[in-house]
Write a protein that holds these residues in place. Structure first.
Motif, PDB file in Angstrom:
ATOM      1  N   UNK A 113       0.852  -1.171   0.000  1.00  0.00           N
ATOM      2  CA  UNK A 113       0.000   0.000   0.000  1.00  0.00           C
ATOM      3  C   UNK A 113       0.896   1.232   0.000  1.00  0.00           C
ATOM      4  N   UNK A 114       0.692   2.106  -0.963  1.00  0.00           N
ATOM      5  CA  UNK A 114       1.478   3.329  -1.073  1.00  0.00           C
ATOM      6  C   UNK A 114       0.910   4.381  -0.131  1.00  0.00           C
ATOM      7  N   UNK A 133       2.036  -1.190  -9.933  1.00  0.00           N
ATOM      8  CA  UNK A 133       1.058  -2.142 -10.485  1.00  0.00           C
ATOM      9  C   UNK A 133      -0.074  -1.428 -11.225  1.00  0.00           C
ATOM     10  N   UNK A 134      -0.216  -0.125 -11.002  1.00  0.00           N
ATOM     11  CA  UNK A 134      -1.228   0.652 -11.711  1.00  0.00           C
ATOM     12  C   UNK A 134      -0.677   1.022 -13.083  1.00  0.00           C
ATOM     13  N   UNK A 135      -1.469   0.773 -14.107  1.00  0.00           N
ATOM     14  CA  UNK A 135      -1.057   1.064 -15.477  1.00  0.00           C
ATOM     15  C   UNK A 135      -1.832   2.260 -16.015  1.00  0.00           C
ATOM     16  N   UNK A 136      -1.255   2.927 -16.988  1.00  0.00           N
ATOM     17  CA  UNK A 136      -1.946   4.045 -17.621  1.00  0.00           C
ATOM     18  C   UNK A 136      -3.303   3.562 -18.135  1.00  0.00           C
ATOM     19  N   UNK A 158      10.451   4.610 -11.720  1.00  0.00           N
ATOM     20  CA  UNK A 158      10.335   3.300 -11.070  1.00  0.00           C
ATOM     21  C   UNK A 158       8.972   2.653 -11.288  1.00  0.00           C
ATOM     22  N   UNK A 159       8.110   3.317 -12.086  1.00  0.00           N
ATOM     23  CA  UNK A 159       6.800   2.758 -12.397  1.00  0.00           C
ATOM     24  C   UNK A 159       5.676   3.252 -11.514  1.00  0.00           C
ATOM     25  N   UNK A 160       6.021   3.873 -10.372  1.00  0.00           N
ATOM     26  CA  UNK A 160       4.975   4.415  -9.507  1.00  0.00           C
ATOM     27  C   UNK A 160       4.407   5.688 -10.120  1.00  0.00           C
ATOM     28  N   UNK A 161       3.317   6.158  -9.556  1.00  0.00           N
ATOM     29  CA  UNK A 161       2.651   7.373 -10.012  1.00  0.00           C
ATOM     30  C   UNK A 161       2.615   8.371  -8.866  1.00  0.00           C
ATOM     31  N   UNK A 176      -7.120  -1.887  -1.818  1.00  0.00           N
ATOM     32  CA  UNK A 176      -6.585  -0.641  -1.285  1.00  0.00           C
ATOM     33  C   UNK A 176      -5.147  -0.495  -1.766  1.00  0.00           C
ATOM     34  N   UNK A 177      -4.837   0.629  -2.456  1.00  0.00           N
ATOM     35  CA  UNK A 177      -3.495   0.798  -3.009  1.00  0.00           C
ATOM     36  C   UNK A 177      -2.751   1.996  -2.432  1.00  0.00           C
TER      37      UNK A 177
END
Length: 130
Positions: free
Chosen positions: A14-15, A41-44, A73-76, A120-121
């Motif tokens: 969880x971020x 893990x969240x993609x555009x 690093x792929x996070x948003x 929950x992210x």
């Protein structure tokens, strides 16, 4: 007999959601910035839902925009700045946003973001004083 409560499914990690400053006061409105970090893990194009104290605030697709950055690093990172004037306007409306959600009422509030599966992210909390 207690009524069982639904427990959200937790994503692998969880971020965080951070608030600067972490406490806001309607008596002395200042610029306030909310920074939401979403996992890689969240993609555009994925849809996420934001809730405050369990109440849905909004849902939307994640994509690079003026307030959303896709990190190396792929996070948003989703940054939402509010001016002192915007804080004052929310306080003047009883702490309710335009859809009636209590965002600046006195007390501690929990903000959570869920992915399309209901996991929950991201989460964080802030405190409002009058």
């Amino acid at each position: 007999t207690p009524i069982p409560q639904a427990t959200p499914t937790l994503a692998p990690s969880v971020s965080s959601i951070s608030f600067s400053p972490p406490n806001v006061s309607c008596a002395a409105p200042v610029e306030w910035t909310v920074t939401i970090t979403l996992p890689a893990s969240i993609l555009s194009g994925d849809v996420v839902t934001e809730r405050i104290d369990g109440v849905k605030v909004k849902s939307g697709r994640i994509e690079v925009a003026s307030l959303i950055t896709h990190e190396t690093d792929g996070t948003w990172t989703w940054v939402s700045p509010l001016t002192g004037s915007q804080i004052q306007a929310l306080c003047s409306s009883g702490g309710l946003n335009s859809t009636g959600v209590a965002v600046l009422t006195a007390g501690t509030h929990v903000v959570q973001v869920y992915d399309a599966t209901g996991a929950l992210i991201s989460q964080g909390s802030y405190t409002v004083t009058k």
